[in-house]
Design a protein around this motif. Sequence first.
Motif, short mmCIF file in Angstrom:
data_model
loop_
_atom_site.label_atom_id
_atom_site.label_comp_id
_atom_site.label_asym_id
_atom_site.label_seq_id
_atom_site.Cartn_x
_atom_site.Cartn_y
_atom_site.Cartn_z
N VAL A 71 -7.20 -1.14 -4.94
CA VAL A 71 -7.23 -1.89 -6.19
C VAL A 71 -6.06 -1.47 -7.07
O VAL A 71 -5.63 -0.32 -7.07
CB VAL A 71 -8.58 -1.69 -6.94
CG1 VAL A 71 -9.74 -2.24 -6.13
CG2 VAL A 71 -8.80 -0.24 -7.33
N ALA A 72 -5.53 -2.45 -7.80
CA ALA A 72 -4.40 -2.23 -8.71
C ALA A 72 -3.19 -1.63 -8.00
O ALA A 72 -2.48 -0.79 -8.55
CB ALA A 72 -4.82 -1.35 -9.89
N THR A 73 -2.97 -2.04 -6.76
CA THR A 73 -1.73 -1.73 -6.06
C THR A 73 -1.08 -3.05 -5.66
O THR A 73 -1.75 -4.07 -5.55
CB THR A 73 -1.97 -0.87 -4.80
OG1 THR A 73 -2.82 -1.58 -3.90
CG2 THR A 73 -2.60 0.46 -5.15
N THR A 74 0.22 -3.04 -5.44
CA THR A 74 0.96 -4.27 -5.17
C THR A 74 1.19 -4.45 -3.68
O THR A 74 1.61 -3.54 -2.98
CB THR A 74 2.31 -4.24 -5.90
OG1 THR A 74 2.08 -4.11 -7.31
CG2 THR A 74 3.09 -5.53 -5.64
N CYS A 75 0.90 -5.65 -3.20
CA CYS A 75 1.23 -6.06 -1.83
C CYS A 75 2.30 -7.14 -1.93
O CYS A 75 2.08 -8.16 -2.59
CB CYS A 75 -0.01 -6.59 -1.11
SG CYS A 75 -1.33 -5.38 -0.94
N ASP A 76 3.43 -6.93 -1.28
CA ASP A 76 4.58 -7.81 -1.44
C ASP A 76 4.80 -8.65 -0.20
O ASP A 76 4.62 -8.18 0.93
CB ASP A 76 5.83 -6.97 -1.74
CG ASP A 76 7.00 -7.84 -2.11
OD1 ASP A 76 7.81 -8.17 -1.22
OD2 ASP A 76 7.10 -8.21 -3.29
N SER A 77 5.24 -9.90 -0.40
CA SER A 77 5.40 -10.83 0.71
C SER A 77 6.58 -10.49 1.62
O SER A 77 6.79 -11.17 2.63
CB SER A 77 5.57 -12.26 0.19
OG SER A 77 6.72 -12.35 -0.64
N SER A 78 7.34 -9.44 1.30
CA SER A 78 8.37 -8.99 2.23
C SER A 78 7.73 -8.43 3.50
O SER A 78 8.40 -8.29 4.53
CB SER A 78 9.25 -7.92 1.59
OG SER A 78 8.49 -6.78 1.21
N GLN A 79 6.43 -8.11 3.43
CA GLN A 79 5.69 -7.66 4.60
C GLN A 79 5.04 -8.87 5.27
O GLN A 79 4.35 -9.66 4.62
CB GLN A 79 4.62 -6.65 4.19
CG GLN A 79 5.23 -5.43 3.48
CD GLN A 79 4.18 -4.48 3.00
OE1 GLN A 79 3.42 -3.94 3.79
NE2 GLN A 79 4.11 -4.28 1.70
#
Length: 329
Positions: free
Chosen positions: A160-168
Amino acid sequence: MTENGGSIARSASPARTFNVDLNASGQVHTGVQAWFKILHDNYFPLDVKIGRDFRSGLLTRVDIGNIRACTLKTDPMLTERRASRAMPDGRDFYVVEIPREASVRVAQRGREAIVRPGGFTVVNGAEGYTFETAQHNEVRTLRIPCRSLRARLPSLDDWVATTCDSSQPLVALFLDFAASYGQHGPALLPAHHERLEQQLLDLLAMALLGADDISSETSVRSAHRQRALRAIEQHFCDPALDPSGIARAVGVSERYLQKIFSERQETISATIRERRILEAKRLLANRAQLRLSVTQIAYAVGFSDPAWFSRVFRQATGVSPARYEGDTP
C-alpha cells in the motif's frame, strides 16, 4: 448534482454518472456538499477538503460483479479516510488509484507515494490514508473487496502507498487490462463476469509482485513466505496458532521459515501478533455498534489472556484497548 443511468444489479450495472458544477449551480455550499455525498456513496465515508480552485467534479461508475470501476474527473482536492470508519461486517475495500492527467499523492502506513500518470498504487480502505490531487485530474479507480485480494496476496499491505510504474511489463499489462475492464465488462454475458474479475485480480497480484524488490529472496522462499502469510490470515484468531503450526502448514521446518522472515527483519510471532492487533483495532473502533467488551474482543482475535492482550495492545498503539477510538491518517 445530476445522476444518469439505471438500477444496480449484483452481477453488473450500466454506467452511471454523477457530477457537480459550481459554476452552473451558483450555490457553492450546496454543490460542495453534493460532491462530498457522491464520493461517500460511491467509495465509502471520506473526509474531503477542497480549495478555492474547485469548481466541478464528475464520477462515472460501473459495477461488474464485486468490483467497482470508476473514472473520477475532479478539480484539486484532498480526501482522508479514517480507520474508525472501517466497516464492521467485512465490507472493507482496497482501492487501486490510476492517475491519468497529473500526479497524485497517497499516504498510508507511514509511507507516501507520488504516483504519476502511467503508474498506479493501492490503498487499504479499512485503514487511515490520504489521497491528494493538486490540480485538475482524471483518476481511474478500482474498488475491490479486501477479502478478494487477500485471498491471492495475504501480504498485500506490504505494497500500500507504493508506486508501480508502467515501465515494468507486468504493470503495463495490468493497466491495459484495467483500462478496458470498465469499458467492455458490462457488455459481456453475466456468466463471464466472474472469470473476468478473477483475471483482473490475478493480473493485479502479478503486477504488484513484479514491482516488488525481492532480490534478497529466491522465488521459492517468496512462495513459502506467501503461503505462511496466507495461513496466518486464515487462522490468526486461533489462540493455539504459533510459528511451528505455520511451518507445518507451509510444509517446511520452523527454523527455515524463521530465516525467510528474518531476511525482511520480521518474525513469525510478531507477524501473527500484528495481524491480531490490526483486527482488534478494527473491532474496538466499532465496538459500540458490535456491542463487544474488550475481553470479548481479546478472545475473538486470538488472545487467550485478556490482560496480556491489553499489555500487547498498549505497546503497539500507545493506548489501552478501552481508550482506543481509531487511528487517524
